[in-house]
Design an enzyme around this catalytic site. Structure first.
Site, mmCIF file in Angstrom:
data_model
loop_
_atom_site.group_PDB
_atom_site.id
_atom_site.type_symbol
_atom_site.label_atom_id
_atom_site.label_comp_id
_atom_site.label_asym_id
_atom_site.label_seq_id
_atom_site.Cartn_x
_atom_site.Cartn_y
_atom_site.Cartn_z
ATOM 1 N N TYR A 183 -71.318 -17.880 -47.515
ATOM 2 C CA TYR A 183 -71.223 -18.934 -48.531
ATOM 3 C C TYR A 183 -70.535 -20.185 -47.958
ATOM 4 O O TYR A 183 -71.002 -21.311 -48.154
ATOM 5 C CB TYR A 183 -70.456 -18.380 -49.747
ATOM 6 C CG TYR A 183 -69.997 -19.423 -50.715
ATOM 7 C CD1 TYR A 183 -70.870 -19.990 -51.636
ATOM 8 C CD2 TYR A 183 -68.665 -19.876 -50.717
ATOM 9 C CE1 TYR A 183 -70.443 -20.966 -52.527
ATOM 10 C CE2 TYR A 183 -68.235 -20.842 -51.596
ATOM 11 C CZ TYR A 183 -69.127 -21.389 -52.494
ATOM 12 O OH TYR A 183 -68.708 -22.373 -53.363
ATOM 13 N N VAL A 216 -68.433 -31.373 -53.653
ATOM 14 C CA VAL A 216 -67.111 -32.001 -53.525
ATOM 15 C C VAL A 216 -66.978 -32.891 -52.294
ATOM 16 O O VAL A 216 -65.974 -33.568 -52.126
ATOM 17 C CB VAL A 216 -65.923 -31.002 -53.540
ATOM 18 C CG1 VAL A 216 -65.619 -30.494 -54.924
ATOM 19 C CG2 VAL A 216 -66.116 -29.879 -52.554
ATOM 20 N N TYR A 236 -71.314 -29.025 -63.539
ATOM 21 C CA TYR A 236 -70.234 -28.221 -64.141
ATOM 22 C C TYR A 236 -69.939 -28.677 -65.565
ATOM 23 O O TYR A 236 -70.868 -28.940 -66.329
ATOM 24 C CB TYR A 236 -68.979 -28.250 -63.239
ATOM 25 C CG TYR A 236 -69.352 -28.097 -61.790
ATOM 26 C CD1 TYR A 236 -69.841 -26.883 -61.325
ATOM 27 C CD2 TYR A 236 -69.313 -29.165 -60.902
ATOM 28 C CE1 TYR A 236 -70.240 -26.732 -60.018
ATOM 29 C CE2 TYR A 236 -69.712 -29.026 -59.591
ATOM 30 C CZ TYR A 236 -70.174 -27.808 -59.157
ATOM 31 O OH TYR A 236 -70.573 -27.675 -57.876
ATOM 32 N N SER A 292 -71.468 -28.104 -52.551
ATOM 33 C CA SER A 292 -72.190 -27.337 -53.591
ATOM 34 C C SER A 292 -73.648 -27.741 -53.762
ATOM 35 O O SER A 292 -74.381 -27.053 -54.480
ATOM 36 C CB SER A 292 -71.481 -27.484 -54.937
ATOM 37 O OG SER A 292 -70.306 -26.727 -54.932
ATOM 38 N N LYS A 300 -76.047 -25.128 -53.059
ATOM 39 C CA LYS A 300 -76.332 -24.073 -54.047
ATOM 40 C C LYS A 300 -77.773 -24.164 -54.542
ATOM 41 O O LYS A 300 -78.363 -23.160 -54.961
ATOM 42 C CB LYS A 300 -75.333 -24.148 -55.202
ATOM 43 C CG LYS A 300 -73.883 -23.801 -54.760
ATOM 44 C CD LYS A 300 -72.870 -23.996 -55.881
ATOM 45 C CE LYS A 300 -71.501 -23.377 -55.631
ATOM 46 N NZ LYS A 300 -70.536 -24.106 -54.843
HETATM 47 O O1 DON Z 1 -66.375 -23.336 -52.689
HETATM 48 C C1 DON Z 1 -65.930 -24.470 -52.851
HETATM 49 O O2 DON Z 1 -64.986 -24.712 -53.578
HETATM 50 C C2 DON Z 1 -66.629 -25.587 -52.116
HETATM 51 N N1 DON Z 1 -67.127 -25.120 -50.858
HETATM 52 C C3 DON Z 1 -67.760 -26.147 -52.903
HETATM 53 C C4 DON Z 1 -67.358 -26.673 -54.268
HETATM 54 C C5 DON Z 1 -68.130 -27.852 -54.705
HETATM 55 O O3 DON Z 1 -68.768 -28.546 -53.940
HETATM 56 C C6 DON Z 1 -68.005 -28.225 -56.126
HETATM 57 N N2 DON Z 1 -68.726 -29.452 -56.353
HETATM 58 N N3 DON Z 1 -68.691 -30.446 -56.866
#
Ligand code: DON
Length: 321
Positions: free
Chosen positions: A202, A270, A252, A75, A78
């Site tokens: 994405y 993540v 978040y 993320s 983003k």
């Molecule tokens: O879309 C997802 O769930 C993951 N590719 C990215 C989520 C993420 O990194 C949340 N972060 N802490």
């Protein structure tokens, strides 16, 4: 200038000495959080990894631990996607995505119903999926992925950055929640393109693999009012605004606590990475794969907390008395 583990303690070297100390302290931490397992290749990364890199406003780079090892930035991408989308459509973006913290999980769907398919902010999954759709308003998926890769390579000054296709494929295979989010927003008319093309793009953004060094270098434009190694990337106002969104929404439902403990704009992923920015002072990347309950790196946050305590880099630190 370069400082690594156990090197000098002169003033110029101080951040290097501080991060070496922190890396040493956290090396044998008992509780390291839980590595993400909903994207299978991420589950295979050992929770013993820890890296940190600091790029100072004068260009000095300090690193400690596994700072040269590439990890999945997830993320954190983003932030780069938002920068590109604002470049493409400017403030029009804000008719399709909000600028408020969600107080909900990164992959939550609950607010989308009452808020008519408009995600709270560009840093939750729903928001980043809309941002990706906006980029695809002008580009084919292949072009948008190429643009992103060129952008981060340019920002970091490093052509070695790649997208991990194994991670991208695994995300696609397991991306049921993201498919639900995208389809739901499509029902409200807030996804314009084909859902599978949007998600494929994405997932490729999330699968960017970068080291702490590369990530901290890529964050220089946010530290320097929009300028990265002498090149203007975005204007000063936009850099300030992206930093504001990182502060309020970058972690978040854990963003308030991150602001309270660390006091810097930051964005997590993540994969266990965090990009944090001390405007005018430093761009910082930290990586430790174990996550807290909100999906943010547990030791990464602890490392940043200690770094800020020892350097006074919080944006809430009085600069002059
Ligand atoms: O879309 C997802 O769930 C993951 N590719 C990215 C989520 C993420 O990194 C949340 N972060 N802490």
């Amino acid at each position: 200038m370069e400082a690594s583990l156990n090197k000098g303690t002169s003033d110029a070297d101080a951040p290097g000495a501080v991060i070496a100390e922190i890396a040493e302290e956290l090396r044998f931490a008992d509780y390291r959080g839980k590595v993400a397992d909903y994207i299978p290749p991420l589950a295979a990364v050992p929770d013993t990894k820890f890296g940190i890199a600091v790029v100072m406003a004068d260009g000095a780079v300090h690193t400690a631990g596994d700072a040269e090892e590439a990890f999945s930035i997830q993320s954190i991408s983003k932030v780069f996607a938002l920068t590109l989308a604002l470049g493409a459509v400017g403030d029009q973006l804000w008719s399709r995505v909000g600028r408020e913290p969600s107080g909900s999980a990164f992959n939550s769907i609950v607010q989308l119903e009452t808020e008519h398919g408009i995600p709270r902010n560009p840093f939750i999954n729903a928001g980043a999926i809309v941002v990706t759709d906006v980029l695809l308003g002008r580009l084919e998926p292949r072009e948008a992925i190429g643009q992103m890769l060129r952008f981060v390579r340019e920002l970091a000054g490093d052509d070695g950055i790649v997208i991990d296709e194994v991670v991208a494929a695994a995300e696609s295979e397991t991306g049921f929640r993201n498919r639900a989010l995208a389809n739901y927003m499509r029902a409200f008319g807030n996804i314009h393109g084909d859902v599978e093309r949007v998600l494929g793009t994405y997932f490729h953004f999330c699968a960017l693999a970068m080291s702490c060094r590369q990530l901290a270098l890529a964050g220089r434009y946010l530290m320097n009012g929009g300028i990265s190694h002498g090149h203007r990337v975005i204007n000063e106002r936009r850099a300030r605004r992206i930093n504001a969104l990182m502060m309020s929404c970058g972690h978040y439902d854990n963003s308030g606590d991150f602001a309270y403990r660390i006091g810097l704009p930051g964005k997590s992923g993540v994969g266990g990475g965090i990009l944090a920015v001390a405007p005018g002072t430093a761009s910082i990347a930290v990586w430790s794969p174990g996550l807290n309950q909100s999906g943010n790196s547990h030791l990464g946050q602890l490392a940043l907390e200690r770094l800020v305590q020892r350097t006074g880099w919080s944006v809430f630190e009085p600069r002059s008395l």
